[in-house]
Design an enzyme around this catalytic site. Structure first.
Site, short mmCIF file in Angstrom:
data_model
loop_
_atom_site.label_atom_id
_atom_site.label_comp_id
_atom_site.label_asym_id
_atom_site.label_seq_id
_atom_site.Cartn_x
_atom_site.Cartn_y
_atom_site.Cartn_z
N HIS A 149 3.34 29.41 21.70
CA HIS A 149 3.49 29.49 23.15
C HIS A 149 3.76 30.90 23.67
O HIS A 149 4.67 31.13 24.48
CB HIS A 149 4.59 28.54 23.62
N HIS A 220 4.12 22.62 30.21
CA HIS A 220 4.76 21.91 29.10
C HIS A 220 5.77 20.88 29.59
O HIS A 220 6.89 20.79 29.06
CB HIS A 220 5.43 22.94 28.19
N GLU A 358 -0.39 18.48 26.95
CA GLU A 358 -0.62 19.86 27.41
C GLU A 358 -2.12 20.14 27.41
O GLU A 358 -2.73 20.22 26.35
CB GLU A 358 0.10 20.83 26.46
C1 BGC Z 1 3.98 22.06 20.00
C2 BGC Z 1 5.13 21.50 19.20
C3 BGC Z 1 6.38 22.17 19.67
C4 BGC Z 1 6.56 21.90 21.14
C5 BGC Z 1 7.73 22.69 21.66
C6 BGC Z 1 4.21 21.69 21.43
O1 BGC Z 1 3.17 22.17 22.20
O2 BGC Z 1 2.73 21.62 19.54
O3 BGC Z 1 4.94 21.73 17.81
O4 BGC Z 1 7.50 21.73 18.98
O5 BGC Z 1 5.41 22.30 21.85
O6 BGC Z 1 8.29 22.12 22.74
#
Ligand code: BGC
Length: 393
Positions: A149, A220, A358
């Site tokens: 991210h 998210h 997402e």
């Molecule tokens: C990821 C997860 C991660 C989460 C964090 C997701 O987009 O794929 O692995 O733990 O985001 O909040």
């Protein structure tokens, strides 16, 4: 408009205390009458003063958007959704998004992604490394050896400039400097949140750069359609309009293959509860600790967007449809939630009490030649939109 009396406030406080007990049968009852201007308990819980602060010399605030159907609270710290209120079939507002009740909690918590705008590159980049036009770039790894991210201090930690042109729209702007987190180019980003007339939250993203770079923006939000703090999401029903997903290795980096979901626990082509096959013996489920995978959208068009998913809350009957211009969607079902944080309802962020959908380009795209490209060059405009539409059944 009715005025709130003292007795109503006491009822509201009692309801909030009850919801903290996390009885699975209890919905987060939010108001007597949906669609009125009456203040909901969630609005009273979210004290403006807990969100008014200065971070990196810039003002942080809480903004409320509202139309006849939906209410949404957003902070410009991380461009994040803090609360999202939609009516259930009885007309009671339910807060279907997970969040905290103060900026302090967002800053202090180890879970920094609740509701946030994610960038510059959503999901993982293997070892944080990628090459662009012959130059190798390194993003600081923040997820074991990989970058997740957008690296250590992604867009969720930035203070965005906010402009609220009307009651149902918020425009956020952020310029990510050249080499921030290791990404090349000054990237000027605009995110527009709006509430549409057909009960949807619309997120529109735009970006331009002055050097070739990579961009994959998403939101998210962690959802629980029975209401924040109302327990497991394993009995939610899910349909994903995807015949394929991108299998991963142990570090959750795609292998590059597009695998057919047929005959696997990843087949959500028809409605299935999230939990019905989650404990099956399956390598991919083992790697993700459950579902934490990118699905390749079939491109079933609806209003010019891909219909990506439909989810139904088992206790509330609230339905969420996701539409996007993106080719993929990450379905993550809260496998890393560990009861370490207290949410705005007073409940803890227990294991699998929320899920994320997402909308995105595929993970590790900069290193996967066969995946749709996320390269953005000077003179080009990155533009994408997604909608989360609410109804009930
Ligand atoms: C990821 C997860 C991660 C989460 C964090 C997701 O987009 O794929 O692995 O733990 O985001 O909040």
């Amino acid at each position: 408009m009715k005025r709130i009396k003292c007795s109503q406030i006491l009822v509201v406080l009692a309801l909030m205390a009850m919801s903290a007990c996390r009885d699975v049968n209890k919905k987060a009852i939010i108001s007597e009458t949906a669609g009125t201007n009456m203040q909901t308990p969630m609005e009273s819980t979210l004290q403006q003063t807990n969100f008014d602060t200065i971070i990196d010399g810039r003002a942080v605030k809480l903004y409320w958007l509202e139309n006849k159907d939906l209410k949404m609270a957003i902070t410009n710290y991380g461009g994040r959704i803090v609360a999202l209120l939609t009516p259930d079939q009885d007309g009671n507002y339910v807060d279907v998004s997970i969040g905290y009740s103060s900026i302090k909690d967002y800053v202090d918590s180890d879970e920094t992604y609740f509701g946030a705008t994610i960038g510059r590159v959503g999901n993982r980049i293997a070892k944080g490394k990628f090459s662009l036009d012959g130059t190798e770039y390194s993003v600081v790894p923040n997820n074991n050896e990989n970058a997740l991210h957008g690296g250590e201090n992604g867009f969720q930690d930035k203070v965005w400039d906010a402009e609220q042109p009307d009651t149902k729209t918020l425009i956020l702007r952020y310029t990510s400097p050249d080499m921030e987190e290791g990404f090349p180019g000054n990237l000027t980003v605009k995110v527009t949140y709006s509430l549409t007339d057909n009960r949807a939250v619309r997120m529109e993203y735009e970006a331009t750069t002055d050097k070739a770079t990579v961009v994959n923006l998403t939101n998210h939000t962690y959802f629980n359609l029975n209401g924040e703090g109302s327990g497991s999401i394993l009995n939610h029903s899910l349909q994903l309009y995807a015949d394929q997903f991108t299998p991963v290795d142990q570090g959750l980096i795609p292998t590059g293959e597009l695998k057919n979901v047929k005959g696997t626990p990843f087949d959500f082509k028809d409605f299935n509860t999230i939990g019905s096959r989650i404990d099956e013996e399956d390598r991919q489920l083992a790697f993700g600790g459950g579902y934490d995978h990118n699905f390749v959208l079939n491109g079933t068009k609806s209003n010019g967007m891909n219909h990506a998913a439909t989810v139904v809350g088992d206790l509330s009957g609230i339905v969420m449809d996701v539409y996007t211009q993106e080719p993929g969607i990450q379905f993550y079902c809260g496998n890393f939630m560990a009861s370490e944080n207290t949410l705005k309802s007073g409940a803890k962020d227990d294991y699998r009490t929320a899920f994320c959908l997402e909308t995105q380009h595929f993970p590790d795209s900069p290193n996967q030649q066969d995946f749709p490209s996320i390269t953005l060059r000077p003179g080009e405009v990155y533009h994408t939109a997604s909608e989360y539409k609410f109804s009930f059944r």
